[in-house]
Design an enzyme around this catalytic site. Structure first.
Site, PDB file in Angstrom:
ATOM      1  N   GLY A 128       0.824  -1.202   0.000  1.00 14.38           N
ATOM      2  CA  GLY A 128       0.000   0.000   0.000  1.00 14.38           C
ATOM      3  C   GLY A 128       0.853   1.245   0.000  1.00 14.38           C
ATOM      4  CG  ASP A 248      -6.649   8.879   9.938  1.00 16.19           C
ATOM      5  OD1 ASP A 248      -7.823   9.151   9.636  1.00 16.19           O
ATOM      6  OD2 ASP A 248      -5.760   8.675   9.089  1.00 16.19           O
TER       7      ASP A 248
HETATM    8  N1  LIG Z   1       0.943  -4.221   8.698  1.00 17.52           N
HETATM    9  C1  LIG Z   1       0.449  -4.137   7.473  1.00 17.52           C
HETATM   10  N2  LIG Z   1       0.172  -5.251   6.781  1.00 17.52           N
HETATM   11  C2  LIG Z   1      -0.324  -5.183   5.529  1.00 17.52           C
HETATM   12  N3  LIG Z   1      -0.590  -4.034   4.889  1.00 17.52           N
HETATM   13  C3  LIG Z   1      -0.341  -2.889   5.530  1.00 17.52           C
HETATM   14  C4  LIG Z   1       0.196  -2.879   6.855  1.00 17.52           C
HETATM   15  N4  LIG Z   1       0.335  -1.597   7.240  1.00 17.52           N
HETATM   16  C5  LIG Z   1      -0.077  -0.853   6.217  1.00 17.52           C
HETATM   17  N5  LIG Z   1      -0.490  -1.613   5.187  1.00 17.52           N
HETATM   18  C6  LIG Z   1      -1.010  -1.151   3.912  1.00 17.52           C
HETATM   19  O1  LIG Z   1      -0.385   0.064   3.573  1.00 17.52           O
HETATM   20  C7  LIG Z   1      -1.352   1.100   3.496  1.00 17.52           C
HETATM   21  C8  LIG Z   1      -0.774   2.379   4.044  1.00 17.52           C
HETATM   22  O2  LIG Z   1      -0.422   2.167   5.410  1.00 17.52           O
HETATM   23  P1  LIG Z   1      -0.604   3.282   6.501  1.00 17.52           P
HETATM   24  O3  LIG Z   1      -2.046   3.634   6.612  1.00 17.52           O
HETATM   25  O4  LIG Z   1       0.077   2.859   7.736  1.00 17.52           O
HETATM   26  O5  LIG Z   1       0.209   4.438   5.805  1.00 17.52           O
HETATM   27  P2  LIG Z   1      -0.015   5.969   5.950  1.00 17.52           P
HETATM   28  O6  LIG Z   1       1.000   6.602   5.095  1.00 17.52           O
HETATM   29  O7  LIG Z   1      -0.005   6.333   7.393  1.00 17.52           O
HETATM   30  O8  LIG Z   1      -1.460   6.110   5.352  1.00 17.52           O
HETATM   31  P3  LIG Z   1      -2.469   7.289   5.546  1.00 17.52           P
HETATM   32  O9  LIG Z   1      -2.300   8.131   4.345  1.00 17.52           O
HETATM   33  O10 LIG Z   1      -3.816   6.635   5.623  1.00 17.52           O
HETATM   34  O11 LIG Z   1      -2.100   7.980   6.813  1.00 17.52           O
HETATM   35  C9  LIG Z   1      -2.546   0.601   4.276  1.00 17.52           C
HETATM   36  O12 LIG Z   1      -3.733   1.131   3.798  1.00 17.52           O
HETATM   37  C10 LIG Z   1      -2.479  -0.891   4.044  1.00 17.52           C
HETATM   38  O13 LIG Z   1      -3.087  -1.205   2.816  1.00 17.52           O
END
Ligand SMILES: Nc1ncnc2c1ncn2[C@@H]1O[C@H](COP(=O)(O)OP(=O)(O)OP(=O)(O)O)[C@@H](O)[C@H]1O
Length: 922
Positions: A128, A248
């Site tokens: 992701g 969030d």
């Molecule tokens: N532990 C995990 N296992 C599998 N996929 C994950 C995991 N952590 C994150 N992801 C994938 O990666 C994506 C982004 O992760 P995360 O939400 O932590 O990032 P972010 O940059 O903080 O996102 P946001 O823009 O929502 O704040 C998630 O939506 C999920 O699809």
């Protein structure tokens, strides 16, 4: 190609025509195909069968297939062309390691190495992308295990905020949930590789939004809603006890677990990148809009109760398949809340909230005797603005989204939600009971009054969660007051640790490193005698709580006696601290950081690593580096889980906001202090009381159900546009365009979408494959049988014969079996014109974003650049010797952008953890 071929043993002999080792197919070479269980197939645990398309199945393990055919066949992986996972894949920053978005350019089989432990993370796939960077699926050979590694953008603000995530998660994992019982993602490791902070998490599976989408936006069965609710509450209870606000919470941030034999399914909460300590709430622009609590919208002080609001929204969405409050704007959001809940925020909130005048007008009289404002009628002295009034005040039309729920209130929405056709009569009665229970449950969660909103512990004892029969409205027992938060959470801190330490957080487990950082020559100690110049110092009265602790970005303490640590090389960029005072006091959330500088002279800190002159009240988002479009090559495969969702809530770090309407970050929080008394139980206290999922006597007697619900809330006192049409006469066009804009094709954010699209374009086999793909999705069936009290899934499984072969029709098969008619329930999926393309459908809008903004997080380079440019980053000081841009393509003047000669990983960054933490994943 020739070169490649001749290197391939087995092929070599064939190519040369040598008869020395004649190749002939072996009988054993052919055996039934046994696909490797991974990726989408993992959801089989839940009975969600998403078969890989035939083309994929035939080709994915082709080397293995050849090897089976000819054991001599040998094809070394190195011969594979580099397959990039990051897009764009052109290395223009960080000596070519980073792309233009400061993302590390990942390719399949590249390694991320923890230089301290020498542990290698072999990148296998992209999981992701989010605001902070990329999340890759990585193989750790020595542990024989996959993990998820979040590779943070190579920018200081992202880096620093990611450290907060590390710190919060480590606190939650180690101190509060060492046994991993509270459904919060485990963090395993963190390190810096090529100037990118990498955080290793346990590998999880699909998020709940994706799950709902897989289910074609039909709600999940009540048994699953109940199960997930209970699990999420475990996590929320833990967070409340740790006095941590997630900030969030949304379906995208709740992921299914990958465990193969888990029965029933399990979820975990992820993404603590926005979290903050309850007594250090600095940012006012938090939470994704659909899940944003009224107090946050109104600019009122907030607590962990805002997560409970989001939780209520999530529970409703799990049941409905659609967001409960899909507000296209905050005005629209409040309007929907008031309409659906049938109340409005209490007067005491409206009286104090910073943004009340934006949404409400004062209609009460002033009681001059005691100086208080009360309405003689006892009704609210505030009335919600109509759309026209709002426009008059704000000089802009409020964005109004489509009405999904046919103007029903919460009760009506839940009660009239379509039943599955095959529901037996006895099951129907039980379903109705459960629905009544759900309504009561939701009422306690989406409660306007944060003081009355149920805590996780209280909610966990509701019959909807415990499974006890629902007989009358639930009245939770009051909670035992807890000791103040600051006494409850032990935090590591170090004066040189920078703002995350100030936030009461410690991303650094190894104290040695902290000392190393403190003493490191890369950090300069700058006498800082004029705190007032950086007006944020100690200026934020709202959470100084008598300790002299300051407030905003990494600044706290006594203005006149402060040292600011400046690191030209450290990604930590700027660390400062106040001497001789406890280092607690700053919100960790840099993304939502609102600079409060009421008596400054216009200077503040820049997270870019320098002191930077800024205008008063500047949001940290405004000195966030330009956030360029997220142009993943195949966003359909691994784009943001739902960019739309990430779009509308305003993370200053690029959690995109819609240009022009959502960029209105609230400034000048200015809350005067007096945080409400936060109640908490000790860990032991609540843990002991928490309902045991497996216990047959779950909290029996722990909750009571009085005959009368004492909500204490009078009916609605105000309404948006009361007595007037909701829409402005001129708004027809606006509404239309708004509706269009806010109802994008789910495919725009669906990672699986392009798979289906691919199949459609795929020759003559298309329809068969497409049918196979669709019919293999059997979510509803899967969720049905595990729990007895609810009965089966709410929906029939779609029959093959009814499955259209056109992709665009797929999701709209959602309610072929629904018994309610569209006029009864204005569900998008029930519209009779469902065979038309999505874009013209009532396709659920996630957060009201336009598709084009999905992958850019709503921020164009221009918009972000404009914000960024006004921050003049100071020239780095003396020992920042490697000045100049890091690469010709870089226009980043911040020290962060330079590579320099410094061993950041070794000297500055927190080390990775020891083996015992990591041991958990073995
Ligand atoms: N532990 C995990 N296992 C599998 N996929 C994950 C995991 N952590 C994150 N992801 C994938 O990666 C994506 C982004 O992760 P995360 O939400 O932590 O990032 P972010 O940059 O903080 O996102 P946001 O823009 O929502 O704040 C998630 O939506 C999920 O699809």
């Amino acid at each position: 190609m020739d070169e490649v071929n001749t290197k391939v043993a087995g092929y070599e002999s064939l190519a040369s025509g040598s008869a020395s080792v004649p190749w002939s197919p072996k009988q054993l070479g052919f055996r039934p195909y046994a696909p490797v269980v991974s990726g989408e197939a993992r959801t089989q645990n839940l009975g969600v069968f998403v078969k890989r398309p035939l083309v994929s199945r035939l080709t994915k393990d082709i080397v293995e297939t050849y090897r089976i055919c000819n054991p001599q066949f040998n094809y070394p992986d190195e011969l594979n062309p580099k397959r990039f996972l990051t897009s764009p894949s052109a290395g223009v920053l960080n000596d070519g390691f980073d792309n233009e978005n400061s993302d590390f350019i990942l390719s399949v089989n590249c390694s991320l190495v923890n230089s301290e432990t020498h542990r290698r993370y072999l990148v296998k796939d992209m999981l992701g992308q989010g605001t902070f960077g990329q999340v890759a699926k990585c193989w750790v050979a020595e542990l024989h295990r996959f993990v998820a590694v979040k590779i943070i953008k190579n920018q200081p603000a992202y880096y620093q905020q990611a450290l907060v995530e590390v710190s919060i998660l480590r606190t939650l994992n180690k101190k509060f949930d060492p046994e991993d019982k509270h459904h919060i993602v485990r963090i395993y490791d963190h390190f810096v590789y090529q100037r990118h902070l990498c955080i290793a998490f346990e590998l999880l599976d699909t998020n709940l939004y994706e799950l709902i989408k897989l289910n074609h936006f039909r709600g999940l069965s009540l048994s699953i809603v109940q199960l997930f609710s209970k699990q999420i509450l475990y996590g929320l209870a833990l967070m409340k006890d740790a006095a941590i606000i997630h900030c969030d919470l949304k379906p995208e941030n709740i992921l299914l677990c990958t465990r193969t034999s888990v029965e029933p399914p399990e979820v975990k909460i992820i993404d603590f990148g926005s979290a903050c300590m309850e007594d250090h709430t600095v940012y006012s622009y938090i939470q994704s809009r659909y899940y944003r609590s009224p107090e946050v919208v109104l600019g009122y002080r907030y607590t962990t109760a805002i997560d409970m609001w989001s939780f209520g929204c999530i529970v409703a969405e799990l049941f409905l398949g659609l967001p409960l409050f899909p507000g296209a704007s905050e005005f629209d959001l409040l309007k929907r809340m008031i309409k659906i809940i049938g109340e409005q925020p209490p007067d005491y909130v409206l009286k104090e909230a910073k943004n009340t005048s934006k949404f409400f007008k004062h209609v009460g009289s002033v009681n001059h005797e005691d100086g208080s404002q009360t309405s003689s009628s006892g009704r609210s002295i505030y009335q919600a603005l109509s759309e026209e009034e709002y426009e008059g005040r704000e000089n802009k039309k409020p964005l109004i989204g489509k009405e999904y729920f046919n103007h029903m209130n919460l009760e009506g929405i839940v009660k009239k939600y379509p039943y599955r056709k095959s529901l037996k009569e006895e099951d129907l009665a039980r379903e109705n009971q459960m629905r009544l229970s759900l309504i009561d449950f939701l009422k306690g969660l989406v409660e306007f009054d944060p003081a009355k909103r149920w805590s996780p512990l209280q909610a966990s004892k509701h019959p909807f969660v415990t499974g006890e029969p629902f007989t009358c409205p639930y009245e939770p027992a009051p909670e035992t007051p807890r000791v103040p938060v600051s006494h409850n959470v032990k935090v590591d801190h170090h004066p040189a640790g920078g703002h995350w330490f100030a936030a009461g957080l410690s991303p650094n487990v190894l104290g040695g490193n902290r000392v190393a950082m403190y003493n490191n020559s890369h950090f300069q100690v700058m006498p800082y005698a004029h705190g007032g110049n950086f007006g944020s110092l100690g200026s934020h009265g709202s959470y100084n709580d008598g300790t002299g602790l300051g407030s905003s970005y990494g600044s706290y303490g006594d203005n006149s006696n402060m040292l600011a640590y400046y690191s030209p090389v450290g990604p930590s960029a700027m660390n400062n601290y106040a001497q001789n005072i406890p280092v607690l006091g700053t919100s960790p959330d840099a993304r939502r950081r609102i600079m409060q500088m009421p008596h400054g002279n216009g200077f503040a800190f820049s997270p870019a690593g320098n002191f930077a002159p800024m205008s008063l009240g500047t949001s940290p988002s405004q000195f966030t580096p330009p956030y360029s479009q997220m142009t993943a090559g195949s966003p359909g495969h691994y784009g943001p889980s739902s960019p739309a969702r990430g779009n509308c809530h305003g993370s200053p770090l690029g959690k995109g906001t819609v240009p022009g309407n959502q960029m209105s970050r609230r400034k000048g929080w200015g809350y005067s202090g007096n945080l409400p008394t936060q109640e908490s139980t000790s860990s032991a206290h609540w843990q002991g009381q928490f309902p045991d999922v497996n216990s047959p006597n779950i909290n029996a007697g722990n909750w009571k159900q009085p005959q009368q619900r004492n909500s204490g809330n009078p009916g609605p006192h105000g309404s948006f546009g009361s007595g007037k049409p909701l829409l402005h006469p001129k708004s027809a066009f606006h509404d239309k365009s708004e509706a269009t804009n806010s109802l994008p094709d789910p495919g725009d954010w669906d990672p699986n979408y392009s798979d289906e699209l691919l199949l459609q374009d795929d020759s003559s086999e298309t329809s068969n494959l497409a049918t196979e793909f669709r019919t293999s999705v059997q979510i509803s069936q899967a969720f049905a049988p595990t729990e007895s009290f609810v009965g089966g899934a709410r929906f029939n499984q779609m029959s093959n014969s009814n499955m259209p072969t056109q992709r665009l029709n797929i999701p709209i098969q959602a309610f072929p079996h629904a018994e309610a008619s569209p006029d009864v329930y204005a569900h998008p999926m029930m519209n009779s014109s469902h065979l038309t393309p999505h874009i013209s459908q009532f396709t659920p809008s996630r957060l009201g974003q336009q598709p084009v903004q999905r992958f850019s997080h709503g921020r164009s380079m221009g918009a972000r650049g404009g914000e960024w440019n006004h921050v003049k980053v100071q020239v780095p000081l003396s020992n920042f010797g490697s000045g100049g841009q890091r690469s010709p393509g870089s226009n980043n003047n911040a020290p962060w952008g330079r590579r320099g000669n410094h061993l950041i990983a070794a000297n500055i960054l927190p080390s990775s953890h020891g083996g015992n933490e990591y041991g958990r994943i073995t």
